[in-house]
Motif scaffolding. Sequence first.
Motif, PDB file in Angstrom:
ATOM      1  N   GLY A 288       0.794  -1.220   0.000  1.00  0.00           N
ATOM      2  CA  GLY A 288       0.000   0.000   0.000  1.00  0.00           C
ATOM      3  C   GLY A 288       0.829   1.275   0.000  1.00  0.00           C
ATOM      4  O   GLY A 288       0.370   2.315   0.477  1.00  0.00           O
ATOM      5  N   GLU A 291      -0.765   4.351  -1.884  1.00  0.00           N
ATOM      6  CA  GLU A 291      -1.885   4.921  -1.137  1.00  0.00           C
ATOM      7  C   GLU A 291      -1.404   5.744   0.062  1.00  0.00           C
ATOM      8  O   GLU A 291      -1.929   6.827   0.349  1.00  0.00           O
ATOM      9  CB  GLU A 291      -2.832   3.808  -0.674  1.00  0.00           C
ATOM     10  CG  GLU A 291      -3.605   3.114  -1.776  1.00  0.00           C
ATOM     11  CD  GLU A 291      -2.786   2.086  -2.571  1.00  0.00           C
ATOM     12  OE1 GLU A 291      -3.313   1.527  -3.542  1.00  0.00           O
ATOM     13  OE2 GLU A 291      -1.613   1.837  -2.202  1.00  0.00           O
ATOM     14  N   ARG A 367      -3.164   3.006  -9.332  1.00  0.00           N
ATOM     15  CA  ARG A 367      -3.417   3.162  -7.897  1.00  0.00           C
ATOM     16  C   ARG A 367      -3.602   4.636  -7.522  1.00  0.00           C
ATOM     17  O   ARG A 367      -4.337   4.946  -6.587  1.00  0.00           O
ATOM     18  CB  ARG A 367      -2.272   2.526  -7.096  1.00  0.00           C
ATOM     19  CG  ARG A 367      -2.310   0.999  -7.124  1.00  0.00           C
ATOM     20  CD  ARG A 367      -1.154   0.373  -6.363  1.00  0.00           C
ATOM     21  NE  ARG A 367      -1.256  -1.073  -6.358  1.00  0.00           N
ATOM     22  CZ  ARG A 367      -1.687  -1.813  -5.328  1.00  0.00           C
ATOM     23  NH1 ARG A 367      -2.049  -1.222  -4.200  1.00  0.00           N
ATOM     24  NH2 ARG A 367      -1.733  -3.127  -5.416  1.00  0.00           N
TER      25      ARG A 367
END
Length: 391
Positions: A288, A291, A367
């Motif tokens: 991640g 993010e 993303r």
Amino acid sequence: MDQTPNQDDRQLFTMLKSLQQASKDLQNSSIFATNKPQSAIELFLDLENKANALLSNDPNLFKVSQILCNLKTLVEKLQKYQGYSLLCIFRRQIINYKIYRVACEMETEIQAYFDREDVENLVETLEDSDEYDEDEKVRVLIEFEERLSQGFDLYFQDLILKAKVFSILEFLLCDSSCSTRIRDQVSLAIAALVRFNKDVFVGLVLMGPTVRALISMSSSCSIRVLSLLIQFIRIPLVDELEAYKEIPRIINLLSSENVSIQVGAMDCILGITYYGRSEAIEAMIEAGLVEKLMELQRLETQCQMNGNETNSENGEKSSRKMESDEGDYSENCPFEGCVTRFAVQLEAGEVLSKKEKKEFKLEILRRIRAASVSEAESAAIVAEVLWGSLS
């Protein structure tokens, strides 16, 4: 009144330092024929008269005492040839060269004595948990790091290896009962050892628990040292981080409440990105990273906007404050454009093929779009990433 051992030690230390400096001065006066060596010679002879009694008390200084005698003899010979005949000039040149060589030998021998004493003191201080307090341990670690920063020295390295200094440092680093202050200083000493000689100490770092201990500590200093080690060791260390599944733990440090830890983690991430194979990059993306970077960049932008609004409301006083802080702007905004920095570092990386870079870049863009809170944010960051990659 009898002098205490501490007084004797201080006297000896001062004398040896003075002799070491005098030997440097003699080297300089011997190399440059235009320099007048008289002041250096007079200082040396004065020190030589005072040094004999102190040197005779320590068998480890017997060689220094011998060199001192040889140097004194050469200096006395030099004073006999002060004329301007060809013979005197020729003899002076020969003696000056010998003085230079012997003075170099003395400087080296005195430094070797200091190094032996320092390494013995370092080991004794670090291994004795009762007699020496935290301040003393930190002090000897700082002195050790400073000595390493002077550059490679084979004799000093042999002392370190024979005394098993790295093993002692590694044990302290992994000892959770030690204070963070000591462990932080130990981590800096380990980084200094790697910088001192990568060929020897990189292997010790990779074979032991050093890297995992640094991540487990998660202090601002330990993460900064981890970032330094990534810069020093490069691909082999990134491979180790990926093999032991440590990369997600580094990503998680971006969520720390301590900004310096976040900044250190970001430096580690950029290093991993540059030296990482596809498995390491994939591990970061799957953890991640994009993010988290989006969130940090968004918060950075919001803080800047709020700060600008506050400055406008506060008028001239705030304007003066902004001007005074202008030099610290990059430090106060460490995550500005961090998504783009990650993408650009990936593009510049040493290990990935062009095909792998293209595939990861497409995944990063996907993303970014998914993590954006608005089309405007998505368009702005995607444009930054694409423009940064083309620059």
